[in-house]
Enzyme design. Structure first.
Site, PDB file in Angstrom:
ATOM      1  N   TRP A   1      -3.102  -2.732  -1.382  1.00  0.00           N
ATOM      2  CA  TRP A   1      -2.711  -4.127  -1.621  1.00  0.00           C
ATOM      3  C   TRP A   1      -3.505  -4.935  -0.597  1.00  0.00           C
ATOM      4  O   TRP A   1      -3.233  -4.848   0.598  1.00  0.00           O
ATOM      5  CB  TRP A   1      -1.205  -4.269  -1.412  1.00  0.00           C
ATOM      6  CG  TRP A   1      -0.609  -5.575  -1.829  1.00  0.00           C
ATOM      7  CD1 TRP A   1      -0.127  -5.903  -3.065  1.00  0.00           C
ATOM      8  CD2 TRP A   1      -0.378  -6.720  -1.002  1.00  0.00           C
ATOM      9  NE1 TRP A   1       0.367  -7.182  -3.054  1.00  0.00           N
ATOM     10  CE2 TRP A   1       0.229  -7.711  -1.803  1.00  0.00           C
ATOM     11  CE3 TRP A   1      -0.629  -7.018   0.332  1.00  0.00           C
ATOM     12  CZ2 TRP A   1       0.590  -8.954  -1.319  1.00  0.00           C
ATOM     13  CZ3 TRP A   1      -0.274  -8.272   0.822  1.00  0.00           C
ATOM     14  CH2 TRP A   1       0.330  -9.227  -0.004  1.00  0.00           C
TER      15      TRP A   1
ATOM     16  N   HIS B   1      19.473 -35.570  -5.079  1.00  0.00           N
ATOM     17  CA  HIS B   1      18.733 -36.074  -3.921  1.00  0.00           C
ATOM     18  C   HIS B   1      17.251 -35.744  -4.001  1.00  0.00           C
ATOM     19  O   HIS B   1      16.600 -35.572  -2.973  1.00  0.00           O
ATOM     20  CB  HIS B   1      19.357 -35.517  -2.631  1.00  0.00           C
ATOM     21  CG  HIS B   1      20.792 -35.899  -2.483  1.00  0.00           C
ATOM     22  ND1 HIS B   1      21.193 -37.118  -1.973  1.00  0.00           N
ATOM     23  CD2 HIS B   1      21.926 -35.244  -2.850  1.00  0.00           C
ATOM     24  CE1 HIS B   1      22.514 -37.189  -2.006  1.00  0.00           C
ATOM     25  NE2 HIS B   1      22.986 -36.061  -2.540  1.00  0.00           N
TER      26      HIS B   1
ATOM     27  N   ASN C   1      -2.166   2.414   5.762  1.00  0.00           N
ATOM     28  CA  ASN C   1      -1.281   1.299   5.420  1.00  0.00           C
ATOM     29  C   ASN C   1      -1.071   0.494   6.690  1.00  0.00           C
ATOM     30  O   ASN C   1      -0.861   1.084   7.752  1.00  0.00           O
ATOM     31  CB  ASN C   1       0.097   1.800   4.963  1.00  0.00           C
ATOM     32  CG  ASN C   1       0.062   2.386   3.578  1.00  0.00           C
ATOM     33  OD1 ASN C   1      -0.960   2.371   2.920  1.00  0.00           O
ATOM     34  ND2 ASN C   1       1.202   2.916   3.143  1.00  0.00           N
ATOM     35  N   GLY C   2      -1.064  -0.808   6.578  1.00  0.00           N
ATOM     36  CA  GLY C   2      -0.821  -1.635   7.764  1.00  0.00           C
ATOM     37  C   GLY C   2      -2.026  -2.495   8.075  1.00  0.00           C
ATOM     38  O   GLY C   2      -2.935  -2.651   7.252  1.00  0.00           O
TER      39      GLY C   2
ATOM     40  N   LYS D   1      14.231 -14.664  -9.664  1.00  0.00           N
ATOM     41  CA  LYS D   1      13.956 -13.632 -10.679  1.00  0.00           C
ATOM     42  C   LYS D   1      13.015 -14.181 -11.729  1.00  0.00           C
ATOM     43  O   LYS D   1      12.066 -13.533 -12.131  1.00  0.00           O
ATOM     44  CB  LYS D   1      15.248 -13.185 -11.379  1.00  0.00           C
ATOM     45  CG  LYS D   1      16.183 -12.222 -10.709  1.00  0.00           C
ATOM     46  CD  LYS D   1      15.666 -10.876 -10.351  1.00  0.00           C
ATOM     47  CE  LYS D   1      14.936 -10.913  -9.055  1.00  0.00           C
ATOM     48  NZ  LYS D   1      15.601 -10.323  -7.901  1.00  0.00           N
TER      49      LYS D   1
ATOM     50  N   CYS E   1       0.819  -1.214   0.000  1.00  0.00           N
ATOM     51  CA  CYS E   1       0.000   0.000   0.000  1.00  0.00           C
ATOM     52  C   CYS E   1       0.852   1.263   0.000  1.00  0.00           C
ATOM     53  O   CYS E   1       1.939   1.293   0.574  1.00  0.00           O
ATOM     54  CB  CYS E   1      -0.874   0.040   1.234  1.00  0.00           C
ATOM     55  SG  CYS E   1      -1.900  -1.398   1.460  1.00  0.00           S
TER      56      CYS E   1
ATOM     57  N   LYS F   1       6.776  -4.075  -3.921  1.00  0.00           N
ATOM     58  CA  LYS F   1       8.188  -3.720  -3.852  1.00  0.00           C
ATOM     59  C   LYS F   1       8.692  -3.792  -2.418  1.00  0.00           C
ATOM     60  O   LYS F   1       9.796  -4.236  -2.153  1.00  0.00           O
ATOM     61  CB  LYS F   1       8.394  -2.304  -4.423  1.00  0.00           C
ATOM     62  CG  LYS F   1       9.839  -1.847  -4.440  1.00  0.00           C
ATOM     63  CD  LYS F   1      10.687  -2.695  -5.353  1.00  0.00           C
ATOM     64  CE  LYS F   1      12.150  -2.326  -5.321  1.00  0.00           C
ATOM     65  NZ  LYS F   1      12.992  -3.408  -5.864  1.00  0.00           N
TER      66      LYS F   1
ATOM     67  N   GLU G   1      18.880 -17.016  -6.814  1.00  0.00           N
ATOM     68  CA  GLU G   1      18.464 -15.702  -7.311  1.00  0.00           C
ATOM     69  C   GLU G   1      17.931 -15.810  -8.749  1.00  0.00           C
ATOM     70  O   GLU G   1      16.939 -15.176  -9.103  1.00  0.00           O
ATOM     71  CB  GLU G   1      19.649 -14.714  -7.221  1.00  0.00           C
ATOM     72  CG  GLU G   1      19.405 -13.338  -7.811  1.00  0.00           C
ATOM     73  CD  GLU G   1      18.317 -12.528  -7.120  1.00  0.00           C
ATOM     74  OE1 GLU G   1      17.733 -12.999  -6.134  1.00  0.00           O
ATOM     75  OE2 GLU G   1      18.034 -11.416  -7.597  1.00  0.00           O
TER      76      GLU G   1
ATOM     77  N   GLU H   1       9.399 -14.758 -10.367  1.00  0.00           N
ATOM     78  CA  GLU H   1       8.607 -13.591  -9.965  1.00  0.00           C
ATOM     79  C   GLU H   1       8.172 -12.727 -11.142  1.00  0.00           C
ATOM     80  O   GLU H   1       7.099 -12.137 -11.082  1.00  0.00           O
ATOM     81  CB  GLU H   1       9.288 -12.766  -8.861  1.00  0.00           C
ATOM     82  CG  GLU H   1      10.467 -11.934  -9.244  1.00  0.00           C
ATOM     83  CD  GLU H   1      11.012 -11.120  -8.065  1.00  0.00           C
ATOM     84  OE1 GLU H   1      10.253 -10.667  -7.213  1.00  0.00           O
ATOM     85  OE2 GLU H   1      12.240 -10.928  -8.025  1.00  0.00           O
TER      86      GLU H   1
ATOM     87  N   ARG I   1       5.250  -0.077  -6.096  1.00  0.00           N
ATOM     88  CA  ARG I   1       5.261  -0.817  -4.845  1.00  0.00           C
ATOM     89  C   ARG I   1       4.322  -2.027  -4.883  1.00  0.00           C
ATOM     90  O   ARG I   1       4.393  -2.895  -4.015  1.00  0.00           O
ATOM     91  CB  ARG I   1       4.857   0.098  -3.694  1.00  0.00           C
ATOM     92  CG  ARG I   1       5.831   1.251  -3.484  1.00  0.00           C
ATOM     93  CD  ARG I   1       5.296   2.199  -2.454  1.00  0.00           C
ATOM     94  NE  ARG I   1       5.168   1.559  -1.165  1.00  0.00           N
ATOM     95  CZ  ARG I   1       6.098   1.570  -0.224  1.00  0.00           C
ATOM     96  NH1 ARG I   1       7.225   2.185  -0.435  1.00  0.00           N
ATOM     97  NH2 ARG I   1       5.912   0.963   0.921  1.00  0.00           N
TER      98      ARG I   1
HETATM   99  O1  M6R Z   1      13.430  -4.098   0.592  1.00  0.00           O
HETATM  100  P1  M6R Z   1      13.972  -5.436   0.944  1.00  0.00           P
HETATM  101  O2  M6R Z   1      15.338  -5.672   0.411  1.00  0.00           O
HETATM  102  O3  M6R Z   1      13.916  -5.708   2.437  1.00  0.00           O
HETATM  103  O4  M6R Z   1      12.998  -6.473   0.264  1.00  0.00           O
HETATM  104  C1  M6R Z   1      13.115  -7.840   0.488  1.00  0.00           C
HETATM  105  C2  M6R Z   1      12.298  -8.640  -0.522  1.00  0.00           C
HETATM  106  O5  M6R Z   1      10.936  -8.324  -0.388  1.00  0.00           O
HETATM  107  C3  M6R Z   1      12.737  -8.391  -1.957  1.00  0.00           C
HETATM  108  O6  M6R Z   1      14.091  -8.651  -2.135  1.00  0.00           O
HETATM  109  C4  M6R Z   1      11.915  -9.279  -2.924  1.00  0.00           C
HETATM  110  O7  M6R Z   1      12.229 -10.612  -2.739  1.00  0.00           O
HETATM  111  C5  M6R Z   1      12.169  -8.857  -4.382  1.00  0.00           C
HETATM  112  N1  M6R Z   1      10.925  -8.815  -5.097  1.00  0.00           N
HETATM  113  C6  M6R Z   1      13.027  -9.792  -5.126  1.00  0.00           C
HETATM  114  O8  M6R Z   1      13.250  -9.408  -6.435  1.00  0.00           O
END
Ligand code: M6R
Length: 614
Positions: free
Chosen positions: A74, A510, A100-101, A491, A2, A609, A487, A494, A27
């Site tokens: 969100w 395994h 927010n929250g 990537k 949010c 984000k 990673e 996501e 975000r």
């Molecule tokens: O702002 P932060 O680095 O704490 O965020 C952590 C994760 O939410 C963030 O890295 C998320 O996994 C990304 N979407 C990955 O690309």
């Protein structure tokens, strides 16, 4: 997640609110809305989906007013719908709020209010706040501070988290904002004030920023602002100057923020290193650790906590610090650590990594470590973020704003900082001068090396096209390439929604090998010469099961085209920096696969984000 934007001033609010919401889009959100106040009347507009539909609707609506609030939602409580979108109005229309929250005790508050004749339009926990404030407003006797006092009183009963921007129909030219575990900042203008949950929403209007702390509440008018605690205690106001320009947050001709940020990595790496080498160029130095060399030498163990990609950066840090500084390192998911009550040695140093500096679980892990008396340090990108302010010391990445939901330049900058930390801690223990000089030289050359890998973008795009139709993919790597395999898989899933998993290459036998077939290609991260034969053996294992193989390998290594279907060569670098260099191909690969699959790369579904709920 949010987002909040608010304005009090002398300009028409609607454009500023909509512009702010556009800036907050990255975000992640599912609906959006704005409310303006004019002639003791709220004008409210809410839409499901993109801010664009809100903008279109605003064009036809009467949205007069020099005061207003806006929100991107969100969903947490209640489905995605116009009714559940913010701003929410109180029952008698006295208040309009964005929140927010999460209000954890919203059910009991709702019952309390229902018993007193209030009714509710939405299924959200946020709407109860508007009504609770109205309830207290009706009872408040301090006519001069009625608005502020009623918010203070209402918030005393709230358990949970909030970033709030509130308007009162009877108090024109005034806004009350409050924060608890959800970021909120005030932008100070001339004859106008802004509030936002993220500085990018207001960066084009002012660079004078005041970050609210937990438990603080502020009253904003066009001319002034004042901050107190919920108990009305006074607060020392600290103003910060924003250190980037709004142009840094634009796409600059790139099709997506993600691509732009991938290409910004040479510059981001330079920024992470700038001014951080010793005069004799044999070690790193950091201004913000707030620990003496003596104290650092007493550290027996380091614990890293983070979420998502930042957690993966912690895994790389583990390999690097153990190898070069010989300090045992543990890595925990922040969300696990906070409830786990792990036994920690007395001389443990706790590090958190967070690009945004606002991830709730990471923040909670930091607080838990502090509560237990451990020294906490943070690696963060956002200056003035909650984590940066709450830790005992830390290192800023200086990557500039990262807008794409998929973290790219922040990740490689985090690894770069971790490598420099390994160098620094190694040099105050038993790393030689000569080793230190070679390490610094390699760091110095790193931006150029990354530039050379980026130049392979077209060939990586062609490889991505070949594999974009698949449903599954495995990413495999050994040692410090295992986190890069994770990673690569993260990537890819996501942004392209292709199912992908990252594994240590040998561990594949395994279990995951059961998935391997011509339908499940394998992406190997195999640049290390010392374990090349081991990787080649794993490649043979998957190829003999008809899997296609893509591999990242060092230029000139034995791992040539005869072993793999598609080869991505990377330059030879210092082993400590291989994780950074090997990350570039997996980022570009994920980006192009997502593009070929027609995905919304900068706003992947369901993702935010910065994750500010548990
Ligand atoms: O702002 P932060 O680095 O704490 O965020 C952590 C994760 O939410 C963030 O890295 C998320 O996994 C990304 N979407 C990955 O690309």
């Amino acid at each position: 997640m949010c987002g909040i934007i608010g304005y009090v001033g002398n300009k028409s609010a609607v454009q500023i609110l909509l512009d702010g919401l556009i800036r907050l889009e990255y975000r992640g959100y599912d609906s959006a809305g704005i409310a303006t106040l004019a002639d003791s009347q709220f004008h409210v507009l809410r839409r499901v989906g993109r801010v664009e539909s809100l903008i279109n609707a605003a064009g036809e609506a009467d949205m007069a007013g020099h005061v207003g609030i806006g929100h991107t939602r969100w969903a947490t409580h209640g489905v995605v719908s116009e009714k559940n979108a913010h701003p929410h109005q109180s029952f008698h229309g006295l208040f309009s709020i964005t929140h927010n929250g999460v209000v954890e005790n919203y059910e009991s508050i709702k019952e309390f209010l229902l018993a007193r004749g209030f009714t509710f339009e939405s299924e959200t926990d946020s709407e109860i706040l508007a009504n609770l404030i109205e309830y207290h407003f009706n009872k408040e006797t301090d006519s001069e501070n009625r608005f502020l006092k009623s918010v203070q009183k209402a918030l005393f009963h709230v358990r949970g988290t909030y970033g709030l921007a509130i308007l009162c129909r009877d108090c024109a030219d005034e806004m009350v904002v409050a924060r608890k575990s959800s970021p909120l900042l005030i932008g100070v203008g001339e004859g106008e004030m802004f509030v936002a949950s993220d500085v990018s929403a207001i960066a084009r209007y002012t660079h004078d920023i005041v970050y609210l702390n937990d438990g603080e509440i502020a009253r904003l008018t066009p001319a002034d602002f004042s901050i107190t605690t919920l108990r009305n205690e006074s607060v020392d106001v600290v103003k910060c100057e924003l250190d980037w320009q709004i142009e840094d947050a634009d796409r600059s001709g790139y099709e997506h923020y993600m691509l732009k940020e991938i290409f910004e990595q040479p510059r981001a790496l330079e920024n992470a290193m700038r001014g951080r080498f010793s005069d004799d160029l044999s070690t790193a130095r950091f201004g913000g650790l707030r620990m003496t060399i003596r104290e650092l030498r007493q550290v027996d163990r380091i614990l890293f906590c983070a979420c998502g990609t930042a957690w993966i950066a912690c895994l790389v840090a583990e390999y690097l610090i153990e190898k070069y500084a010989r300090i045992p390192v543990e890595v925990e998911y922040a969300s696990e650590f906070r409830y786990k009550n792990s036994p920690l040695d007395k001389n443990t140093l706790v590090f958190v990594i967070s690009q945004s500096g606002e991830t709730l679980d990471t923040m909670a892990a930091l607080q838990e470590a502090k509560r237990k008396g451990f020294r906490t340090l943070a690696i963060t990108n956002v200056v003035g973020s909650t984590i940066a302010r709450e830790s005992d010391g830390g290192i800023y990445q200086h990557s500039g704003p990262e807008i794409g939901v998929a973290s790219t330049k922040a990740f490689t900058a985090q690894i770069c900082v971790a490598a420099m930390l390994a160098l620094y801690l190694g040099r105050i223990r038993d790393m030689s001068f000569e080793e230190g000089v070679l390490f610094v030289q390699a760091l110095h050359d790193l931006p150029n090396v990354v530039e050379r890998v980026l130049a392979q973008k077209d060939s990586i795009e062609k490889i991505a096209e070949k594999y974009a139709h698949h449903n599954d993919m495995l990413f495999l790597g050994r040692q410090e390439m295992f986190p890069i395999a994770l990673e690569g898989a993260l990537k890819l899933k996501e942004i392209s929604y292709m199912h992908s998993e990252g594994y240590p290459a040998a561990e594949m036998k395994h279990g995951p090998i059961a998935l391997v077939s011509e339908k499940c290609p394998c992406f190997f991260l195999a640049p290390q010469r010392s374990i090349l034969q081991k990787n080649i053996a794993n490649i043979q294992e998957v190829r003999s099961r008809r899997a296609k193989v893509i591999a990242v390998a060092t230029v000139g290594s034995e791992l040539g085209e005869k072993f793999v279907d598609d080869l991505i060569p990377i330059p030879e670098v210092h082993p400590a920096l291989q994780p950074i260099v090997a990350t570039i191909p997996v980022q570009l690969f994920a980006y192009y696969v997502a593009k070929f699959r027609g995905c919304d790369i900068d706003k992947p579904r369901n993702l935010a984000k910065s994750v500010t709920v548990e």
